[in-house]
Design a protein around this motif. Structure first.
Motif, PDB file in Angstrom:
ATOM      1  N   CYS A 148     -43.880  17.693   0.017  1.00  0.00           N
ATOM      2  CA  CYS A 148     -43.839  16.322  -0.687  1.00  0.00           C
ATOM      3  C   CYS A 148     -43.617  16.417  -1.991  1.00  0.00           C
ATOM      4  O   CYS A 148     -43.120  15.734  -2.382  1.00  0.00           O
ATOM      5  CB  CYS A 148     -45.334  15.722  -0.029  1.00  0.00           C
ATOM      6  SG  CYS A 148     -45.274  15.180   1.795  1.00  0.00           S
ATOM      7  N   SER A 149     -44.111  17.706  -2.524  1.00  0.00           N
ATOM      8  CA  SER A 149     -44.049  17.672  -4.137  1.00  0.00           C
ATOM      9  C   SER A 149     -42.452  18.081  -4.239  1.00  0.00           C
ATOM     10  O   SER A 149     -41.832  17.541  -5.324  1.00  0.00           O
ATOM     11  CB  SER A 149     -44.907  18.697  -4.627  1.00  0.00           C
ATOM     12  OG  SER A 149     -44.627  20.093  -4.097  1.00  0.00           O
ATOM     13  N   ASP A 184     -51.190  13.168 -14.765  1.00  0.00           N
ATOM     14  CA  ASP A 184     -50.828  12.283 -13.565  1.00  0.00           C
ATOM     15  C   ASP A 184     -51.633  10.951 -13.425  1.00  0.00           C
ATOM     16  O   ASP A 184     -50.991   9.962 -13.797  1.00  0.00           O
ATOM     17  CB  ASP A 184     -51.149  13.087 -12.229  1.00  0.00           C
ATOM     18  CG  ASP A 184     -49.829  14.066 -11.923  1.00  0.00           C
ATOM     19  OD1 ASP A 184     -49.027  14.109 -12.676  1.00  0.00           O
ATOM     20  OD2 ASP A 184     -49.866  14.766 -10.807  1.00  0.00           O
TER      21      ASP A 184
END
Ligand code: AMP
Ligand code: ZN
Ligand code: ZN
Length: 332
Positions: free
Chosen positions: A144-145, A191
């Motif tokens: 996913c990253s 983030d």
């Protein structure tokens, strides 16, 4: 959050008086299908105006995955484009995920033709010689990253090459709040600070990013796509994974919304005001290989390609994208 209700002549659409099919809990409103879809389109228009996403916006690139969120975004923005006088182009990055990618591509090509929106499909395999699963295997990095980094990098390059004033993404209210809460719980404030409706660009280096679905619930998008008969990808992403913290954050937010309908919308407005205050003057260093933004002097894309292929491929990828855009390999 809205729910489908069974037809009952006594529950009428607030707009036209016909039997209502949807109950919008946070707005205490019953609407027929047609007025519900119009209501969602107007919510997006209000979000665009509230956060002035349309200012200086002439050309917009939409990142489309084939899922319900970005497909609904494509339909909604194609409806609103004349109101704001914007030209729309869409991009799908084919990550090489077998059936999932094949189905996504065919859905997006069909929809972009129907809507008359130029669509560019870029295959990761053509761009760097590897699909996402192959890169996961070779780099041993979490899918996913890796996927998020690759999509951001390619979207940004295409945005810069076509001269887009902004890139629109399909993140919705539930995504944004659960990611923000997760970032807060992990004190990942860099983030967290990015959970705003607009991420400003850096001229020539980073395209501005906008999230027009910032105030739209996931369940409303699901209903919108269903009622509009929008084809969306049926297969699941083979790497689909939601970490336990995001899952708990989402559960807690759902409970609060149940207790106080509209809670998520008011929280999103506070987040929009405050998120960027958590980190100020984050330093951006340009990648020494490709000139794109990085936090350490080498961007994620060049780091990955160095690891997997022995040399940084950022510049080469940009060259390929430039050629694709120049030869106008758009699907219509
Ligand atoms: P995700 O990271 O999968 O949650 O996607 C976030 C947003 O990125 C989506 O709503 C789309 O706007 C965009 N996006 C996701 N996947 C793709 C893709 N394969 N190609 C282009 N844009 C994408
Ligand atoms: Zn109605
Ligand atoms: Zn680089």
């Amino acid at each position: 959050m809205s729910v489908l209700i069974s037809a009952n002549p006594r529950v009428q659409c607030k707009k036209c008086g016909r039997p209502a099919t949807v109950r919008i809990r946070y707005a205490k409103l019953n609407l027929c299908s047609e007025h519900f879809t119009e209501y969602i389109e107007e919510r997006v228009a209000k979000t665009i105006e509230r956060y002035k996403m349309h200012s200086d916006l002439k050309k917009l690139l939409i990142g489309v995955s084939g899922g319900k969120d970005s497909m609904s975004l494509l339909y909604i923005l194609s409806k609103l484009k004349s109101r704001y006088n914007i030209e729309i182009v869409c991009l799908h990055i084919d990550l090489g995920l077998n059936n999932y990618s094949e189905e996504s591509k065919s859905i997006i090509i069909e929809a972009s033709r129907e809507l008359g929106i130029p669509c560019l499909i870029i295959s990761l395999k053509d761009l760097i010689g590897y699909t996402l699963p192959e890169l996961v295997e070779k780099s041993k990095r979490p899918p996913c990253s890796l996927c998020g980094m690759l999509k951001r990098y390619v979207l940004n390059l295409v945005g810069l090459e076509i001269g887009a004033d902004a890139i629109a993404l399909g993140h919705h209210l539930d995504d944004i709040l659960s990611f923000a809460l997760k970032d807060f719980l992990l004190q990942d404030l860099v983030d967290f600070s990015k959970m705003t409706p607009i991420t400003p660009g850096i001229p020539g280096v980073a395209a501005k990013r906008i999230k027009p679905l910032y105030e739209v619930y996931e369940s409303d998008l699901e209903l919108y796509a269903k009622l509009k008969n929008i084809r969306v990808v049926g297969a699941n992403c083979p790497f689909k994974y939601r970490d336990p913290i995001t899952t708990s954050a989402r559960k807690m937010l759902d409970e609060l919304e149940e207790y106080a309908p509209g809670f998520k919308i008011s929280l999103s407005r506070k987040l929009a005001r405050n998120a960027s205050r958590y980190v100020q003057g984050e330093s951006i260093i340009l990648c020494k290989y490709c000139g794109m933004p990085s936090s350490s002097g080498i961007c994620g894309f060049c780091k990955l390609t160095m690891k997997v292929m022995g040399e940084p491929k950022g510049r080469e990828a940009r060259e390929k994208i430039r050629k694709l855009v120049d030869s106008s390999s758009f699907n219509n």
